[in-house]
Scaffold this motif. Structure first.
Motif, PDB file in Angstrom:
ATOM      1  N   GLY A   7      -4.920 -12.395 -80.842  1.00  0.00           N
ATOM      2  CA  GLY A   7      -6.247 -12.848 -80.439  1.00  0.00           C
ATOM      3  C   GLY A   7      -7.315 -11.879 -80.898  1.00  0.00           C
ATOM      4  N   PRO A   8      -8.575 -12.301 -80.892  1.00  0.00           N
ATOM      5  CA  PRO A   8      -9.651 -11.492 -81.458  1.00  0.00           C
ATOM      6  C   PRO A   8      -9.897 -10.189 -80.704  1.00  0.00           C
ATOM      7  CG  PRO A   8     -10.329 -13.780 -81.139  1.00  0.00           C
ATOM      8  CD  PRO A   8      -9.042 -13.616 -80.419  1.00  0.00           C
ATOM      9  N   THR A  10     -13.204  -7.735 -79.930  1.00  0.00           N
ATOM     10  CA  THR A  10     -14.621  -8.058 -79.830  1.00  0.00           C
ATOM     11  C   THR A  10     -15.489  -6.810 -79.801  1.00  0.00           C
ATOM     12  OG1 THR A  10     -14.761  -8.046 -77.406  1.00  0.00           O
ATOM     13  CG2 THR A  10     -13.980 -10.067 -78.453  1.00  0.00           C
ATOM     14  N   ASN A  47      -8.063 -10.602 -85.116  1.00  0.00           N
ATOM     15  CA  ASN A  47      -8.933 -11.041 -86.208  1.00  0.00           C
ATOM     16  C   ASN A  47     -10.342 -10.533 -85.955  1.00  0.00           C
ATOM     17  OD1 ASN A  47      -8.921 -12.915 -83.992  1.00  0.00           O
ATOM     18  ND2 ASN A  47      -9.996 -14.412 -85.233  1.00  0.00           N
ATOM     19  N   HIS A  72     -16.147 -11.506 -83.109  1.00  0.00           N
ATOM     20  CA  HIS A  72     -16.644 -12.010 -81.827  1.00  0.00           C
ATOM     21  C   HIS A  72     -17.563 -10.972 -81.172  1.00  0.00           C
ATOM     22  CE1 HIS A  72     -14.207 -15.671 -80.895  1.00  0.00           C
ATOM     23  NE2 HIS A  72     -13.437 -15.169 -81.852  1.00  0.00           N
ATOM     24  N   PRO A  97     -10.969 -18.809 -87.467  1.00  0.00           N
ATOM     25  CA  PRO A  97      -9.667 -19.201 -86.916  1.00  0.00           C
ATOM     26  C   PRO A  97      -8.516 -18.356 -87.452  1.00  0.00           C
ATOM     27  CG  PRO A  97     -10.369 -20.755 -88.592  1.00  0.00           C
ATOM     28  CD  PRO A  97     -11.547 -19.849 -88.330  1.00  0.00           C
ATOM     29  N   PRO A 118      -7.030 -16.927 -77.166  1.00  0.00           N
ATOM     30  CA  PRO A 118      -8.251 -17.411 -77.814  1.00  0.00           C
ATOM     31  C   PRO A 118      -9.485 -17.007 -77.012  1.00  0.00           C
ATOM     32  CG  PRO A 118      -7.201 -19.179 -76.588  1.00  0.00           C
ATOM     33  CD  PRO A 118      -6.255 -18.012 -76.534  1.00  0.00           C
ATOM     34  N   ASP A 123     -10.468 -20.336 -82.398  1.00  0.00           N
ATOM     35  CA  ASP A 123      -9.534 -19.250 -82.715  1.00  0.00           C
ATOM     36  C   ASP A 123      -8.119 -19.701 -83.048  1.00  0.00           C
ATOM     37  OD1 ASP A 123     -11.331 -17.122 -82.514  1.00  0.00           O
ATOM     38  OD2 ASP A 123     -11.110 -17.003 -80.343  1.00  0.00           O
TER      39      ASP A 123
END
Length: 273
Positions: A7-8, A10, A47, A72, A97, A118, A123
């Motif tokens: 998952g991202p 941030t 990501n 993000h 994504p 997500p 995402d």
């Protein structure tokens, strides 16, 4: 065997009362601190647009970065510093994504389970989730991001609106556990083909719904400092115990305890304290 957490990461602005601070965030970031202590064989896949954003992870040797054109960004505003259950959020809602092609070649050979985090609906496309299901290992999912869509624009960012969508049933189907809060549960309901639904409610505790419903009391904290990432911390602590073959009751009470320790300090769970 390796637990793969995806998952991202941030770049966040935290506003508590009148005090502002910039922090690295994201569910995968907060969870990595819990797994570093309680489930050491993990890999975090994030990501974002810069590898510099992972320098604050507890062990950067356990992080792989999928470089994208954006990152993000969240503004987490707590207008009442004495009531940190109340949070206002804005986000830039990047469309970056995580695709099957991003994951091919970087996943370990032997996988214990996946944790999907997500932060918005872009995402994890359904095709990515279906690809991960082909590994036939347990999958744990945070629901919040799947429901997030842009609301009203505020100075270039967007208020966060939560909305259900038709593909969610297929995305969640077969998951070992999904994690959400009371507000999100009121939007999507409970009719999903999953083994467990874990519903958190801040200082009011949590519920674990499987064959029966288990109520977990929140562990009292007399020094609430920072609740950002508390739900992510709870989720990671719960998963660490379930993968160690603990019961849902034991896992829930353990997660409540670790989440309480996290909110006593700024930032993620401090496994060295």
């Amino acid at each position: 065997m390796t637990l793969v957490v995806i998952g991202p990461v941030t770049d966040d602005l935290i506003v508590i009362g009148d005090v502002e601070s910039h922090k690295i965030g994201g569910a995968t970031y907060f969870q990595s601190f819990v797994f570093e202590e309680f489930y050491e064989d993990y890999l975090a896949i994030v990501n974002c647009s810069s590898k510099d954003l992972v320098e604050d992870f507890p062990n950067i040797d356990k992080v792989k970065v999928i470089l994208k054109e954006d990152t993000h960004f969240f503004i987490n505003r707590y207008p009442d510093k004495d009531d940190l259950d109340v949070r206002e959020q804005l986000s830039n809602f990047p469309n970056i994504p995580i695709l099957e092609s991003d994951l091919e070649g970087i996943l370990p050979e032997n996988i214990d389970a996946f944790v999907l985090n997500p932060l918005n609906r872009y995402d994890f496309p359904k095709q990515t989730v279906e690809y991960l299901k082909t590994f036939e290992v347990p999958i744990f999912m945070s629901i919040q991001g799947f429901l997030r869509v842009p609301g009203v624009e505020v100075n270039g960012n967007y208020a966060i609106k939560l909305d259900n969508f038709d593909e969610l049933t297929g995305i969640l189907s077969g998951a070992d556990a999904i994690f959400l809060d009371e507000g999100e549960e009121s939007i999507i309901g409970m009719g999903y083909d999953v083994d467990e639904v874990i519903i958190t409610n801040g200082s009011h505790g949590s519920r674990i719904v499987g064959d029966d419903e288990i109520r977990i009391e929140a562990v009292k904290c007399d020094n609430v400092v920072d609740t950002t990432g508390c739900g992510d911390t709870y989720m990671a602590a719960y998963i660490s115990q379930k993968l160690s073959h603990k019961s849902s009751v034991i896992a829930g009470n353990f997660a409540s305890s670790i989440a309480s320790k996290k909110i006593e300090n700024i930032g993620p769970y401090n496994f060295k304290s």
